[in-house]
Design a protein around this motif. Structure first.
Motif, PDB file in Angstrom:
ATOM      1  N   HIS A  54      -3.298   9.842  -2.371  1.00 25.75           N
ATOM      2  CA  HIS A  54      -3.253   8.420  -2.721  1.00 25.75           C
ATOM      3  C   HIS A  54      -3.238   7.513  -1.501  1.00 25.75           C
ATOM      4  O   HIS A  54      -3.684   6.385  -1.575  1.00 25.75           O
ATOM      5  N   ARG A  78      -7.084   6.372   0.763  1.00 23.89           N
ATOM      6  CA  ARG A  78      -8.100   5.323   0.706  1.00 23.89           C
ATOM      7  C   ARG A  78      -7.919   4.279   1.810  1.00 23.89           C
ATOM      8  O   ARG A  78      -8.839   3.991   2.556  1.00 23.89           O
ATOM      9  N   ALA A 121       0.806  -1.229   0.000  1.00 20.25           N
ATOM     10  CA  ALA A 121       0.000   0.000   0.000  1.00 20.25           C
ATOM     11  C   ALA A 121       0.841   1.281   0.000  1.00 20.25           C
ATOM     12  O   ALA A 121       0.622   2.149  -0.856  1.00 20.25           O
ATOM     13  N   GLU A 177       3.923   1.833  -0.908  1.00 19.06           N
ATOM     14  CA  GLU A 177       4.707   1.947  -2.145  1.00 19.06           C
ATOM     15  C   GLU A 177       3.801   2.354  -3.308  1.00 19.06           C
ATOM     16  O   GLU A 177       4.183   3.155  -4.166  1.00 19.06           O
ATOM     17  N   SER A 178       2.597   1.781  -3.323  1.00 16.69           N
ATOM     18  CA  SER A 178       1.650   2.093  -4.400  1.00 16.69           C
ATOM     19  C   SER A 178       1.165   3.533  -4.279  1.00 16.69           C
ATOM     20  O   SER A 178       0.987   4.220  -5.297  1.00 16.69           O
ATOM     21  N   ALA A 179       0.943   3.993  -3.059  1.00 23.93           N
ATOM     22  CA  ALA A 179       0.533   5.382  -2.842  1.00 23.93           C
ATOM     23  C   ALA A 179       1.623   6.333  -3.333  1.00 23.93           C
ATOM     24  O   ALA A 179       1.345   7.363  -3.953  1.00 23.93           O
ATOM     25  N   ARG A 180       2.870   5.967  -3.056  1.00 23.99           N
ATOM     26  CA  ARG A 180       3.999   6.792  -3.482  1.00 23.99           C
ATOM     27  C   ARG A 180       4.063   6.864  -5.006  1.00 23.99           C
ATOM     28  O   ARG A 180       4.239   7.945  -5.568  1.00 23.99           O
ATOM     29  N   LEU A 181       3.883   5.727  -5.658  1.00 21.69           N
ATOM     30  CA  LEU A 181       3.924   5.718  -7.123  1.00 21.69           C
ATOM     31  C   LEU A 181       2.794   6.588  -7.684  1.00 21.69           C
ATOM     32  O   LEU A 181       3.026   7.366  -8.628  1.00 21.69           O
ATOM     33  N   GLY A 182       1.599   6.486  -7.118  1.00 23.28           N
ATOM     34  CA  GLY A 182       0.474   7.294  -7.585  1.00 23.28           C
ATOM     35  C   GLY A 182       0.787   8.780  -7.505  1.00 23.28           C
ATOM     36  O   GLY A 182       0.536   9.532  -8.451  1.00 23.28           O
ATOM     37  N   ASP A 225       1.283  11.474 -10.591  1.00 23.38           N
ATOM     38  CA  ASP A 225       0.528  12.736 -10.634  1.00 23.38           C
ATOM     39  C   ASP A 225       1.460  13.912 -10.894  1.00 23.38           C
ATOM     40  O   ASP A 225       1.165  14.796 -11.693  1.00 23.38           O
ATOM     41  N   GLN A 254       3.778  10.152  -7.412  1.00 29.62           N
ATOM     42  CA  GLN A 254       4.865  10.475  -8.354  1.00 29.62           C
ATOM     43  C   GLN A 254       4.327  10.602  -9.783  1.00 29.62           C
ATOM     44  O   GLN A 254       4.742  11.494 -10.522  1.00 29.62           O
TER      45      GLN A 254
END
Lengths: 185, 183
Positions: A91, A94, A70, A72-77, A81, A79
């Motif tokens: 991100h 949620r 979670a 890591e995925s938030a960070r990618l989202g 953006d 980045q």
């Protein structure tokens, strides 16, 4: 009896080892259920999956992996953006929201249950008072009335002190008769 | 979609970094033992995310969407590995990924391990459901905080369930002839 000597963590180790080895027999989890459970959501589906997690090492590993994924995925989202010059969305929100919502919902339910319990107690006390108070008052009046018969002589002095008591005083006239008889006798 | 080369390079780098982290997490959580290749997963995740970007660069890449892409790839890969008729397990398995039969343990110890495991499961089956779940999650390595979050209870409630469950399990195991600490 067959005694097995375990070290300090051997039961957990053994459990993990064998629940992983038998993982192939368990049905694979649904992605949506896995995400919901990792978010701390509660439903029949997440309950079933949690039961699978408890008895299957593979499900436990997948759940841990999902939770670790979670941030890591938030960070990618975020980045992506920035790179695509899109307005930044929250991100990480949620997952946090779901957890916080579940916690808030639990707190709210606890508070509501407390208020409801308090209300029930208050209504019960009020009902009891309502049921017993008139009866108690009637009993008190009855007691007072009956007492007056025996206390009529003593009351005479106090009856003179109050205008309203005169009515009652009048009702006790027969006592005067007895009194008179005794006086005459 | 046409992207300017600098942006294209930047996006590729972001996805490559993310792919590397996914691979590292797969390794760290021992998912390789289920017959999947972390390198394949990394590549597939990058391809799928890139395609999603190409389809609509204005679509927001929420956390849940990105997680869903990764989990779909991982679970599909495990399903494919399970479906393969003969697939050798990785040679080097760590403790968590030890095979059902430990070749170094000898037949007696392996048989004893299976029997002990069956007895542990049998003793756990006697526990009330909520305690059993707390104990099983504990044995699977989840912390008290995680057990509380996953079960929808507070950490304190989870601790009470676990303490009582472990106490009962300890007593049942002793009766079954398994002596030892479960902590």
């Amino acid at each position: 009896m067959n005694n097995s000597k375990f070290g300090k963590t051997d039961v957990a180790k053994l459990y993990r080892r064998f629940t992983r080895s038998r993982a192939a027999a368990a049905p694979l989890p649904e992605v949506e259920a896995l995400l919901a459970l990792a978010d701390g959501q509660q439903s029949d589906e997440t309950e079933r999956l949690l039961a699978d997690v408890a008895r299957s090492g593979m499900h436990a590993d997948l759940l841990r992996f999902t939770r670790a994924l979670a941030p890591e995925s938030a960070r990618l989202g975020a980045q992506l953006d920035r790179a695509l010059e899109r307005p930044a969305a929250d991100h990480a929100r949620r997952g946090r929201h779901a957890t916080h919502a579940a916690t808030a919902q639990r707190s709210w339910l606890r508070a509501a249950a407390s208020v409801a319990a308090g209300l029930v107690v208050a209504i019960a006390v009020w009902s009891v008072q309502r049921t017993y108070l008139p009866a108690a008052s009637t009993a008190a009046v009855a007691t007072a009335n009956s007492d007056r018969i025996f206390a009529s002589v003593d009351d005479r002095g106090s009856a003179n002190a109050s205008g309203s008591d005169r009515i009652f005083h009048a009702d006790f006239k027969p006592d005067q008769i007895f009194h008179g008889k005794f006086s005459g006798g | 979609m046409t992207l300017d080369p600098a942006l294209r390079t930047r996006l590729h780098r972001l996805l490559a970094d993310y792919g590397a982290k996914v691979r590292s997490l797969i390794d760290g959580h021992g998912l390789g033992q289920y017959g999947i290749d972390p390198a394949d997963i990394e590549q597939e995740v990058r391809i799928r995310l890139w395609k999603a970007l190409e389809r609509d660069r204005n679509a927001a890449f929420h956390t849940s969407f990105i997680q869903r892409v990764v989990l779909t790839v991982v679970i599909d890969a495990i399903r494919a590995a399970n479906a393969r008729p003969v697939e050798a397990l990785p040679e080097a398995v760590d403790d968590a990924g030890a095979a059902f039969i430990d070749p170094t343990a000898g037949p007696e110890r392996n048989a004893s391990g299976i029997n002990d495991f069956d007895r542990i499961v049998g003793c756990m089956a006697e526990l009330p459901e909520r305690r059993r779940k707390a104990v099983a999650l504990h044995l699977q390595g989840f912390s008290l905080r995680e057990i509380g979050e996953l079960s929808g209870t507070s950490e304190e409630a989870a601790r009470k369930l676990l303490d009582r469950g472990l106490q009962s399990l300890r007593e049942s195991l002793a009766v079954s002839g398994i002596v030892g600490d479960i902590e």
